[in-house]
Design a protein around this motif. Structure first.
Motif, PDB file in Angstrom:
ATOM      1  N   ARG A  22       0.837  -1.206   0.000  1.00 27.97           N
ATOM      2  CA  ARG A  22       0.000   0.000   0.000  1.00 27.97           C
ATOM      3  C   ARG A  22       0.870   1.254   0.000  1.00 27.97           C
ATOM      4  NH1 ARG A  22      -4.150   0.263   4.793  1.00 27.97           N
ATOM      5  NH2 ARG A  22      -2.319   0.866   5.982  1.00 27.97           N
ATOM      6  N   ARG A  76     -14.382  13.660   2.562  1.00 29.58           N
ATOM      7  CA  ARG A  76     -12.993  13.289   2.834  1.00 29.58           C
ATOM      8  C   ARG A  76     -12.165  13.288   1.548  1.00 29.58           C
ATOM      9  NH1 ARG A  76      -9.166   9.101   3.605  1.00 29.58           N
ATOM     10  NH2 ARG A  76     -10.183   7.864   2.012  1.00 29.58           N
ATOM     11  N   THR A 102     -13.150  -0.606  10.998  1.00 26.61           N
ATOM     12  CA  THR A 102     -11.974  -1.471  11.111  1.00 26.61           C
ATOM     13  C   THR A 102     -10.707  -0.678  10.818  1.00 26.61           C
ATOM     14  OG1 THR A 102     -11.908  -2.178   8.783  1.00 26.61           O
ATOM     15  CG2 THR A 102     -13.304  -3.472  10.264  1.00 26.61           C
ATOM     16  N   GLY A 103      -9.661  -0.935  11.600  1.00 23.28           N
ATOM     17  CA  GLY A 103      -8.378  -0.277  11.389  1.00 23.28           C
ATOM     18  C   GLY A 103      -7.344  -0.845  12.350  1.00 23.28           C
ATOM     19  N   THR A 104      -6.087  -0.600  12.057  1.00 26.45           N
ATOM     20  CA  THR A 104      -4.999  -1.174  12.857  1.00 26.45           C
ATOM     21  C   THR A 104      -5.073  -0.765  14.333  1.00 26.45           C
ATOM     22  OG1 THR A 104      -3.551  -1.319  10.957  1.00 26.45           O
ATOM     23  CG2 THR A 104      -2.468  -1.210  13.097  1.00 26.45           C
ATOM     24  N   ARG A 147      -9.537  -4.288   6.996  1.00 32.58           N
ATOM     25  CA  ARG A 147     -10.680  -4.523   6.112  1.00 32.58           C
ATOM     26  C   ARG A 147     -10.475  -5.792   5.299  1.00 32.58           C
ATOM     27  NH1 ARG A 147     -11.715  -4.020   0.801  1.00 32.58           N
ATOM     28  NH2 ARG A 147     -13.747  -3.254   0.109  1.00 32.58           N
ATOM     29  N   GLY A 157      -7.816  -0.790   3.600  1.00 36.25           N
ATOM     30  CA  GLY A 157      -7.311  -1.168   4.916  1.00 36.25           C
ATOM     31  C   GLY A 157      -6.863  -2.622   4.974  1.00 36.25           C
ATOM     32  N   VAL A 158      -5.779  -2.857   5.712  1.00 42.49           N
ATOM     33  CA  VAL A 158      -5.301  -4.219   5.923  1.00 42.49           C
ATOM     34  C   VAL A 158      -6.308  -4.963   6.813  1.00 42.49           C
ATOM     35  CG1 VAL A 158      -3.400  -5.619   6.841  1.00 42.49           C
ATOM     36  CG2 VAL A 158      -2.908  -3.464   5.671  1.00 42.49           C
ATOM     37  N   TYR A 174      -5.728  13.783   5.796  1.00 39.84           N
ATOM     38  CA  TYR A 174      -6.088  14.002   7.201  1.00 39.84           C
ATOM     39  C   TYR A 174      -6.305  15.477   7.485  1.00 39.84           C
ATOM     40  CZ  TYR A 174      -5.633   9.157   8.491  1.00 39.84           C
ATOM     41  OH  TYR A 174      -5.856   7.816   8.613  1.00 39.84           O
ATOM     42  N   MET A 211     -11.230   4.965   9.543  1.00 36.26           N
ATOM     43  CA  MET A 211     -11.405   3.507   9.514  1.00 36.26           C
ATOM     44  C   MET A 211     -12.291   3.132   8.338  1.00 36.26           C
ATOM     45  SD  MET A 211     -12.051   2.338  13.456  1.00 36.26           S
ATOM     46  CE  MET A 211     -13.136   3.668  13.882  1.00 36.26           C
ATOM     47  N   GLU A 255     -16.256   5.898   4.403  1.00 35.01           N
ATOM     48  CA  GLU A 255     -15.515   5.378   5.561  1.00 35.01           C
ATOM     49  C   GLU A 255     -16.050   6.023   6.836  1.00 35.01           C
ATOM     50  OE1 GLU A 255     -11.307   4.783   5.409  1.00 35.01           O
ATOM     51  OE2 GLU A 255     -11.194   5.396   3.330  1.00 35.01           O
TER      52      GLU A 255
HETATM   53  C1  PLP Z   1      -5.096   3.661   7.673  1.00 32.22           C
HETATM   54  C2  PLP Z   1      -6.509   3.924   7.330  1.00 32.22           C
HETATM   55  C3  PLP Z   1      -7.513   2.939   7.432  1.00 32.22           C
HETATM   56  C4  PLP Z   1      -7.294   1.590   8.043  1.00 32.22           C
HETATM   57  O1  PLP Z   1      -6.323   0.821   7.444  1.00 32.22           O
HETATM   58  P1  PLP Z   1      -5.653  -0.398   8.232  1.00 32.22           P
HETATM   59  O2  PLP Z   1      -4.618  -0.885   7.291  1.00 32.22           O
HETATM   60  O3  PLP Z   1      -6.719  -1.393   8.502  1.00 32.22           O
HETATM   61  O4  PLP Z   1      -5.079   0.176   9.488  1.00 32.22           O
HETATM   62  C5  PLP Z   1      -8.782   3.263   6.978  1.00 32.22           C
HETATM   63  N1  PLP Z   1      -9.080   4.483   6.499  1.00 32.22           N
HETATM   64  C6  PLP Z   1      -8.144   5.458   6.416  1.00 32.22           C
HETATM   65  C7  PLP Z   1      -8.530   6.782   5.876  1.00 32.22           C
HETATM   66  C8  PLP Z   1      -6.837   5.211   6.828  1.00 32.22           C
HETATM   67  O5  PLP Z   1      -5.922   6.184   6.739  1.00 32.22           O
END
Ligand code: PLP
Length: 356
Positions: free
Chosen positions: A93, A185, A300-302, A261, A258-259, A200, A235, A231
Motif C-alpha cells: 500500500r 474526505r 476497522t483499522g490497525t 478490512r 485497509g489491511v 487528514y 477507519m 468510511e
Molecule cells: C489507515 C486507514 C484505514 C485503516 O487501514 P488499516 O490498514 O486497517 O489500518 C482506513 N481508512 C483510512 C482513511 C486510513 O488512513
C-alpha cells in the motif's frame, strides 16, 4: 538487501508507565532513516538516536504536502517473542501511495528489512501488558528546498516507533458516529485510496464538527453524489444487514484499502459468512434500521482492530444499533484477528511475520 548502519543512543530514555500509554505519545530510543536522490536512488539506510530531522524551511513537504505514511504494529507474544501482522500489505500500500503522490517506490524487501531492523533495535520497548503493542509509523517526506510546484527530487524515508496502550482498556465500548453531509474526505480521482497526510488535514474539520456535537467520529459520504458510504473517521466501515456483511467497494479509488478490512473479508469468506463489497447508499442503511434489519455496524483499522458503532446520528435523528452493544460478527472478527496478532490463536492464514 540494505546495508543498515546502526548508531545506538548513548542516553537511553526512561520507559513510560506501560499502564498509561495512550496512543502515539511516547517514542522509542531510535529511528530508521534513509535518503533518496535522483542520482543515488534510496541510499544511506541507518538507525540513529530518535530526534529532530533538520529540514530547510523551503522543503517541499512544508508547502505542498508531498508526504505519505503507513501504520502497523509489533506484538509481544506470551513466549516473549515479537511479531508483525501482514507487513507486506502495508508495504504494498505504501508503494501504491508513492505512485499516486509521485514519490519513488521503495523495494518491498528493503522496506520489510528496515521495519524489522528498527523494531529489533528497540525491542525492549515492545510492551508486555495485555492489549498493548509497539505502533510502527513509516513515512516519506519531500525535501527539495524549492517552492516551484513539481515532484521533489529528494526524499527522506523514516520509521518511528511508539509503544501504545490497549485501545479498549475499559472493554469494547461502541462509539457514536455522526453522518457528515457537508464536508467530504475525498473525491473520485483524488487521493482517497492513498495514505497521505494531506487527506487528514482535509478531514479535521469534519472530525471537529462531530466532536462539537458529541460524536466520536464522522461517517463520510462519497464526494460526488453524497449518497454512498465511504468510511468512518480514519477507519473502513462494515454494516450487517439482514445477515449479510456489506462494506464499500474499492473500485472508485475513494476508499483506503485497509489491511484490517482485507483481513475481515478474508475471514468472513473462510467462515462462509455472506460478505459483499459494493456501493452502499446511506438511505439503504437508514431503511434497514427502520425495518429492523440493521444488525450491526463497525469500523476497522490497525489501531482499534474493530470499533463497533452503537449509534448513528443524522440531521436530528438518532439510530441506535444492536442495542448499543458489540454484535456477534464484530466480536468474532475481533477475537480472531487479535488472537492471531498476539499469538494466542494459530495463524492458519499465513499473516504472521515473526521478528524474534
Ligand atoms: C489507515 C486507514 C484505514 C485503516 O487501514 P488499516 O490498514 O486497517 O489500518 C482506513 N481508512 C483510512 C482513511 C486510513 O488512513
Amino acid at each position: 538487501m540494505l546495508n543498515i548502519r546502526i548508531e545506538r543512543t548513548a542516553t537511553p530514555k526512561t520507559k513510560p508507565d506501560y499502564s498509561k500509554l495512550g496512543f502515539g505519545k511516547y517514542f522509542t530510543d531510535h529511528m530508521f532513516l534513509m535518503n533518496y536522490s535522483t542520482e543515488k536512488g534510496w541510499h544511506d539506510a541507518r538507525i540513529v538516536p530518535y530526534g529532530p530531522i533538520p529540514l530547510d524551511p523551503s522543503a517541499m513537504v512544508f508547502h505542498y504536502a508531498q508526504e505519505l505514511f503507513e501504520g502497523l504494529k509489533a506484538y509481544r507474544r506470551a513466549d516473549g517473542g515479537i511479531q508483525l501482522f501482514r507487513p507486506d500489505k502495508n508495504i504494498e500500500r505504501m508503494n501504491n501511495t508513492c505512485d499516486r503522490l509521485c514519490v519513488p517506490r521503495i523495494d518491498p524487501a528493503d522496506a520489510l528489512q528496515a521495519i524489522k531492523a528498527v523494531v529489533e533495535a528497540d525491542k525492549d520497548w515492545v510492551p508486555y501488558d495485555e492489549g498493548t503493542s509497539l505502533y510502527i509509523r513509516p513515512f516519506i517526506i519531500a525535501t527539495d528546498p524549492m517552492l516551484g510546484v513539481h515532484p521533489s527530487h529528494t526524499y527522506i524515508f523514516a520509521i518511528i516507533l511508539s509503544p501504545v496502550g490497549s485501545y479498549y482498556e475499559a472493554g469494547i465500548n461502541p462509539v457514536k458516529i455522526g453522518i457528515e453531509r457537508e464536508y467530504v474526505r475525498c473525491v473520485k480521482g483524488g487521493t482517497g485510496m492513498a495514505k497521505a497526510g494531506g487527506n487528514y488535514a482535509a478531514s479535521l474539520i469534519g472530525q471537529k464538527k462531530a466532536e462539537e456535537y458529541g460524536y466520536a467520529q464522522v461517517l463520510w459520504l462519497d464526494g460526488v453524489e453524497r449518497k454512498y458510504i465511504d468510511e468512518v473517521g480514519a477507519m473502513n466501515v462494515f454494516f450487517v444487514i439482514d445477515g449479510v456483511v456489506i462494506t464499500p467497494e474499492l473500485t472508485d479509488g475513494n476508499i483506503l484499502p485497509g489491511v484490517t478490512r482485507n483481513s475481515c473479508i478474508a475471514l468472513l469468506k473462510k467462515w462462509g459468512v455472506p460478505v459483499e463489497e459494493r456501493k452502499l447508499a446511506i438511505d439503504e442503511v437508514i431503511e434497514a434500521h427502520k425495518t429492523g434489519k440493521l444488525n450491526e455496524a463497525f469500523g476497522t483499522g490497525t489501531a482499534a482492530v474493530i470499533s463497533p458503532i452503537g449509534e448513528l446520528f443524522d440531521e436530528g435523528e438518532k439510530m441506535v444499533i444492536n442495542n448499543n452493544e458489540i454484535g456477534p460478527v464484530a466480536k468474532r472478527l475481533y477475537d480472531a484477528i487479535t488472537g492471531m496478532q498476539w499469538g494466542k490463536v494459530a495463524d492458519d492464514m499465513g499473516w504472521i511475520e515473526k521478528i524474534d
